[in-house]
Design a protein around this motif. Sequence first.
Motif, mmCIF file in Angstrom:
data_model
loop_
_atom_site.group_PDB
_atom_site.id
_atom_site.type_symbol
_atom_site.label_atom_id
_atom_site.label_comp_id
_atom_site.label_asym_id
_atom_site.label_seq_id
_atom_site.Cartn_x
_atom_site.Cartn_y
_atom_site.Cartn_z
ATOM 1 N N PRO A 79 59.684 76.623 33.869
ATOM 2 C CA PRO A 79 58.630 76.387 34.860
ATOM 3 C C PRO A 79 57.760 77.619 35.022
ATOM 4 O O PRO A 79 58.224 78.759 34.876
ATOM 5 N N LEU A 80 56.497 77.400 35.310
ATOM 6 C CA LEU A 80 55.551 78.506 35.464
ATOM 7 C C LEU A 80 56.011 79.483 36.530
ATOM 8 O O LEU A 80 55.892 80.699 36.356
ATOM 9 N N SER A 81 56.539 78.969 37.649
ATOM 10 C CA SER A 81 56.984 79.857 38.728
ATOM 11 C C SER A 81 58.115 80.762 38.269
ATOM 12 O O SER A 81 58.174 81.947 38.632
ATOM 13 N N GLU A 82 59.023 80.223 37.453
ATOM 14 C CA GLU A 82 60.121 81.026 36.931
ATOM 15 C C GLU A 82 59.608 82.066 35.941
ATOM 16 O O GLU A 82 60.093 83.207 35.913
ATOM 17 N N ALA A 84 56.654 83.460 36.020
ATOM 18 C CA ALA A 84 55.989 84.487 36.821
ATOM 19 C C ALA A 84 56.997 85.470 37.403
ATOM 20 O O ALA A 84 56.758 86.678 37.446
ATOM 21 N N ARG A 85 58.158 84.961 37.857
ATOM 22 C CA ARG A 85 59.193 85.845 38.415
ATOM 23 C C ARG A 85 59.857 86.686 37.336
ATOM 24 O O ARG A 85 60.280 87.815 37.578
ATOM 25 N N PRO A 91 52.455 87.989 43.252
ATOM 26 C CA PRO A 91 52.225 86.582 43.600
ATOM 27 C C PRO A 91 50.770 86.151 43.488
ATOM 28 O O PRO A 91 50.494 85.008 43.085
ATOM 29 N N ALA A 94 49.512 84.592 40.131
ATOM 30 C CA ALA A 94 50.061 83.330 39.626
ATOM 31 C C ALA A 94 48.987 82.363 39.129
ATOM 32 O O ALA A 94 49.153 81.751 38.065
ATOM 33 N N ARG A 98 48.695 80.837 35.291
ATOM 34 C CA ARG A 98 48.596 79.416 34.980
ATOM 35 C C ARG A 98 47.439 79.151 34.024
ATOM 36 O O ARG A 98 47.577 78.390 33.056
ATOM 37 N N ASP A 115 57.381 69.650 34.794
ATOM 38 C CA ASP A 115 58.681 70.171 35.166
ATOM 39 C C ASP A 115 59.511 69.053 35.793
ATOM 40 O O ASP A 115 59.078 68.384 36.730
ATOM 41 N N SER A 118 59.992 69.402 39.620
ATOM 42 C CA SER A 118 58.834 69.508 40.501
ATOM 43 C C SER A 118 57.665 68.765 39.878
ATOM 44 O O SER A 118 57.227 69.105 38.783
ATOM 45 N N GLU A 121 54.491 71.016 39.134
ATOM 46 C CA GLU A 121 54.587 72.217 38.311
ATOM 47 C C GLU A 121 54.722 71.860 36.837
ATOM 48 O O GLU A 121 55.241 70.810 36.474
#
Length: 293
Positions: A79-82, A84-85, A91, A94, A98, A115, A118, A121
């Motif tokens: 996932p994109l959020s993962e 990024a982390r 933040p 982000a 994307r 995803d 989600s 996402e």
Amino acid sequence: MMAINKSAWFPGGAGQSLSKVLATTSIMELTNGRSFDKLFQAHTLVLNQSLSIAGLMSLNCAVELGIADLIHSHGGPMPLSELARSIPIPPEKAPSLRRLMRLLASHGVFAAEPDGNSESETAYLLTPFSELLLTKGTNLSAFIRVNSDPAFMKPWFHMGDWFKRKGSTPFEVAYDGKCVWDLTKQRPELNDMFNDAMSCETCWVVKAMVTEFPQFFRGLKSLVDVGGGTGASARMVAEAFPDVKCTVFDLPHVVATLPESKLVNAVGGSMFDSIPPADAIFLKMPKLWISSL
């Protein structure tokens, strides 16, 4: 032919004068007899060509951030959020990440899918393209870095000047008569970058040759790798065919940095003067691309 009235688009002043011109201009006159479809297609090509540098630099950014390795380590759609982390990024960056990933996915560097955890996402996977960027693999990252480095991009900005002059190359025009070998000799960090790029791009080709086309080397007793750089290719041949005496032939300042090896010999010199005798010469032309522009 139908006339075009654009008065509402250009209200007042000089814009009003332009609207009067357009109001009395036919479509055929405005397009010089060409259809709008063809002009729009041409316009798209102009924009694509003008912005094509974004693809290279975005790819280089992905290499610098190690995105391919991160996705590979994740073991599945990431996932994109993962992502990024994992890089990590602030933040507020982000949305930009994307957009970067959407561009790279549109070019086939990565694959995108919804995803599963989600609905809002996107998750990213490796493709055959990005598998070539993995650190533990073929790893063509060095080749991307050298092509996008300012020092090696500079000659492209001097092509117009080069066409107006006699002789030389765009590289020599950009660097006041110096060729790529002069520059890398003066700047060891560029020399290392260039050799790494040529080595990584060549290794997978040579690996395919020694495994899939061994007949190329049958009957040979000696081989000279001209412009052999770090000697990676010659070592692969020597390991696969111990009876072939392999020699790395490159400029003196290049072979001077090579470690001693029982598999291959290192000889310094210029191929424009002479080449050591052997049963076969290995010369991969992309090694010379930047000096022959």
